[in-house]
Write an enzyme that holds these catalytic residues in place. Structure first.
Site, PDB file in Angstrom:
ATOM      1  N   ARG A  37      -4.490  19.129   7.975  1.00  9.66           N
ATOM      2  CA  ARG A  37      -2.869  19.430   7.497  1.00  9.66           C
ATOM      3  C   ARG A  37      -2.911  21.093   7.606  1.00  9.66           C
ATOM      4  O   ARG A  37      -1.957  21.476   8.536  1.00  9.66           O
ATOM      5  CB  ARG A  37      -3.034  19.830   5.830  1.00  9.66           C
TER       6      ARG A  37
ATOM      7  N   LYS B 235      -1.344  -1.565  -8.494  1.00  5.93           N
ATOM      8  CA  LYS B 235      -0.477  -1.675 -10.064  1.00  5.93           C
ATOM      9  C   LYS B 235       1.438  -1.257  -9.540  1.00  5.93           C
ATOM     10  O   LYS B 235       1.814  -1.099  -8.512  1.00  5.93           O
ATOM     11  CB  LYS B 235      -0.440  -0.746 -10.156  1.00  5.93           C
TER      12      LYS B 235
ATOM     13  N   GLY C  43       3.209  10.979  -3.337  1.00  7.77           N
ATOM     14  CA  GLY C  43       4.031  10.285  -4.328  1.00  7.77           C
ATOM     15  C   GLY C  43       4.782  11.525  -3.526  1.00  7.77           C
ATOM     16  O   GLY C  43       5.691  10.804  -4.061  1.00  7.77           O
TER      17      GLY C  43
ATOM     18  N   GLY D 166      -0.380   7.737  -0.392  1.00  2.05           N
ATOM     19  CA  GLY D 166      -2.058   8.335  -0.058  1.00  2.05           C
ATOM     20  C   GLY D 166      -2.841   7.509   0.062  1.00  2.05           C
ATOM     21  O   GLY D 166      -3.809   7.739   1.204  1.00  2.05           O
TER      22      GLY D 166
HETATM   23  P1  ADP Z   1      -1.126   4.122  -1.816  1.00  2.00           P
HETATM   24  O1  ADP Z   1      -2.049   5.635  -2.889  1.00  2.00           O
HETATM   25  O2  ADP Z   1      -1.120   3.936  -0.449  1.00  2.00           O
HETATM   26  O3  ADP Z   1       0.308   4.715  -3.016  1.00  2.00           O
HETATM   27  P2  ADP Z   1      -2.213   1.852  -4.214  1.00  2.00           P
HETATM   28  O4  ADP Z   1      -2.642   3.979  -4.654  1.00  2.00           O
HETATM   29  O5  ADP Z   1      -0.696   1.324  -4.397  1.00  2.00           O
HETATM   30  O6  ADP Z   1      -1.661   2.558  -3.036  1.00  2.00           O
HETATM   31  O7  ADP Z   1      -3.416   1.439  -3.939  1.00  2.00           O
HETATM   32  C1  ADP Z   1      -4.609   1.660  -3.483  1.00  2.00           C
HETATM   33  C2  ADP Z   1      -5.251   0.468  -4.103  1.00  2.00           C
HETATM   34  O8  ADP Z   1      -5.566  -0.174  -4.738  1.00  2.00           O
HETATM   35  C3  ADP Z   1      -6.571   0.737  -3.097  1.00  2.00           C
HETATM   36  O9  ADP Z   1      -7.716   1.597  -3.516  1.00  2.00           O
HETATM   37  C4  ADP Z   1      -7.077  -0.494  -3.518  1.00  2.00           C
HETATM   38  O10 ADP Z   1      -8.448  -1.025  -3.370  1.00  2.00           O
HETATM   39  C5  ADP Z   1      -6.478  -0.960  -4.481  1.00  2.00           C
HETATM   40  N1  ADP Z   1      -6.063  -2.935  -4.223  1.00  2.00           N
HETATM   41  C6  ADP Z   1      -5.693  -3.374  -3.296  1.00  2.00           C
HETATM   42  N2  ADP Z   1      -6.051  -4.776  -3.803  1.00  2.00           N
HETATM   43  C7  ADP Z   1      -6.033  -4.677  -4.638  1.00  2.00           C
HETATM   44  C8  ADP Z   1      -6.881  -6.121  -5.357  1.00  2.00           C
HETATM   45  N3  ADP Z   1      -6.253  -7.523  -5.003  1.00  2.00           N
HETATM   46  N4  ADP Z   1      -7.128  -6.006  -6.846  1.00  2.00           N
HETATM   47  C9  ADP Z   1      -7.561  -4.514  -6.549  1.00  2.00           C
HETATM   48  N5  ADP Z   1      -7.070  -3.665  -6.366  1.00  2.00           N
HETATM   49  C10 ADP Z   1      -6.364  -3.565  -4.594  1.00  2.00           C
HETATM   50 MG    MG Z   2      -2.880   5.415  -4.488  1.00  2.00          MG
END
Ligand code: ADP
Ligand code: MG
Length: 396
Positions: A36, A203, A376, A353
């Site tokens: 950063r 989620k 975010g 993230g």
């Molecule tokens: P970002 O931070 O890029 O927005 P998220 O926080 O929504 O992404 O999701 C990231 C997490 O989702 C990771 O830690 C990953 O391990 C988890 N993940 C991905 N696929 C699955 C799955 N099938 N079951 C459980 N967790 C999962």
């Molecule tokens: Mg995340």
């Protein structure tokens, strides 16, 4: 409407307030990743090269109680910034007051002053994070123009972005922020079609805003990650012990209906019997057992997604395809990286993230047109929301 960029400003002899994102990870007072700080250098250098006086500031972590002050102390960051910049940085261990004002009064063209963590102002009354008008006006009074280069906090109206911008005549985006506006803003407002979105992650509930926005704008939405199972269950599949949000089944049905065939769901998944880095078993989504837990997309799905991506001219990706943190369940995420890396003439954007962490871990960051820097903030921007840290800047 287009926002001013630092290169639109006349900087000669001006005191330039620069809000950077130096919120770097630290361990025992040592910076563990200086990406950063490096990323902010072009904007600061530009200001100095054009005869400006750079007054640099950032937040570092959260400051809620007196014990947080030591952890949020910017002194080591200022030292490291000075080294990387190759130029003297006068660090003032305060966020206001005589020492800071005197240091600024003494500045010559090409000088750099950096002040303490903006969130030190949160200790009493959350002045920074609640955009206290007195604080924004005070910081604005220290400079002639304002440059915001901190995308990571652009989704929040704080004194150090919106506060300053609303109390100063002229404000502009730094080069980092300009890039976010160009790529994410471009994909939101004006995507080149075919526009393919890839969504995954843990989620559905975290991503409702993004999914709804993309259902409206994208030509195809490929869904993997943990969220795929809520959609699959909504279609009547047995998803075993996989991640699922039962209170979002109706929403998933609605989105599928609204998307009218645009949503592409996995046809196979890599299953385990527990949430652990064990070798998984590939199963078709209609052949999952009740004790199966889907932790990645399967090879047929990867092929399907790769094909859908082939003709894309804009690709936006948020959310890993599987539990990429575990070696046995990284193949889907890696495969999507690979598919994107092979696209010709497409604008490819990854945000979020964990998604960015995945792309970096797997060594594909360079292959994207844009790796968005704000977790975010990237999500909210992709949702089509106006970000206060951007809207507060002057129009061209
Ligand atoms: P970002 O931070 O890029 O927005 P998220 O926080 O929504 O992404 O999701 C990231 C997490 O989702 C990771 O830690 C990953 O391990 C988890 N993940 C991905 N696929 C699955 C799955 N099938 N079951 C459980 N967790 C999962
Ligand atoms: Mg995340």
């Amino acid at each position: 409407m287009a926002k001013k960029v630092v290169s639109d400003l006349n900087l000669k002899g001006k005191k330039v307030l620069i809000r950077v994102d130096f919120n770097v990870p630290m361990k025992d007072g040592v910076i563990t990743d200086d990406t950063r700080i490096r990323a902010a250098l072009p904007t600061v250098k530009y200001v100095l090269d054009n005869g400006g006086k750079a007054i640099v500031f950032s937040h570092l972590g959260r400051i809620k109680k007196a014990e947080d002050l030591a952890k949020g102390d910017m002194t080591p960051v200022a030292h490291h910034f000075e080294e990387l910049l190759g130029h003297k940085v006068v660090f003032v261990n305060a966020t206001r007051g005589k020492e800071l004002e005197d240091a600024i009064a003494k500045m010559q063209e090409g000088d750099v002053v950096m002040f303490q963590n903006t969130r030190y102002e949160d200790l009493e009354g959350k002045k920074e994070s609640s955009n206290d008008p007195e604080l924004g006006a005070y910081w604005a009074s220290l400079g002639d123009v304002f440059v915001n280069d901190a995308f990571g906090t652009a989704h929040r109206a704080h004194a150090s972005n919106v506060g300053i911008a609303s109390h100063i005549k002229e404000s502009a985006a730094g080069f980092l922020l300009e890039k976010e506006i160009k790529f994410i803003g471009g994909a939101v407002d004006n995507p080149v079609h075919p526009y393919v979105a890839i969504l995954g992650g843990a989620k559905v509930s975290d991503k409702i805003g993004v999914i709804s926005e993309l259902v409206k704008k994208a030509d195809k939405i490929l869904i993997g990650g943990g969220m795929m199972f809520t959609f699959l269950k909504a279609l009547g599949h047995n998803i075993g012990k996989s991640l699922c949000e039962d209170d979002k089944l109706d929403l998933a049905k609605e989105l599928l209906k609204e998307a009218d065939g645009k949503i592409v769901l996995p046809v196979d998944t890599v299953c385990a019997k527990e949430f652990a880095d064990v070798s998984g078993e590939v199963k078709d989504v209609n052949a999952m057992a009740s004790d199966d837990m889907g932790l990645d997309i399967g090879p047929k799905t990867l092929e399907l997604f790769t094909n859908e991506l082939k003709s894309a001219k804009t690709v936006v990706w948020n959310g890993p395809m599987g539990v990429f943190e575990m070696k046995n369940f990284e193949a889907g995420t890696l495969g999507v990286c690979e598919a994107i890396a092979h696209l010709d003439g497409a604008t490819t954007i990854v945000g979020g993230g964990d998604s960015v962490a995945a792309v970096e871990k797997l060594g594909y960051a360079e292959k994207f047109s844009h790796v968005s820097t704000g977790g975010g903030a990237s999500l909210e921007y992709l949702e089509g929301k106006a970000l206060p840290g951007i809207t507060c800047l002057s129009e061209k």
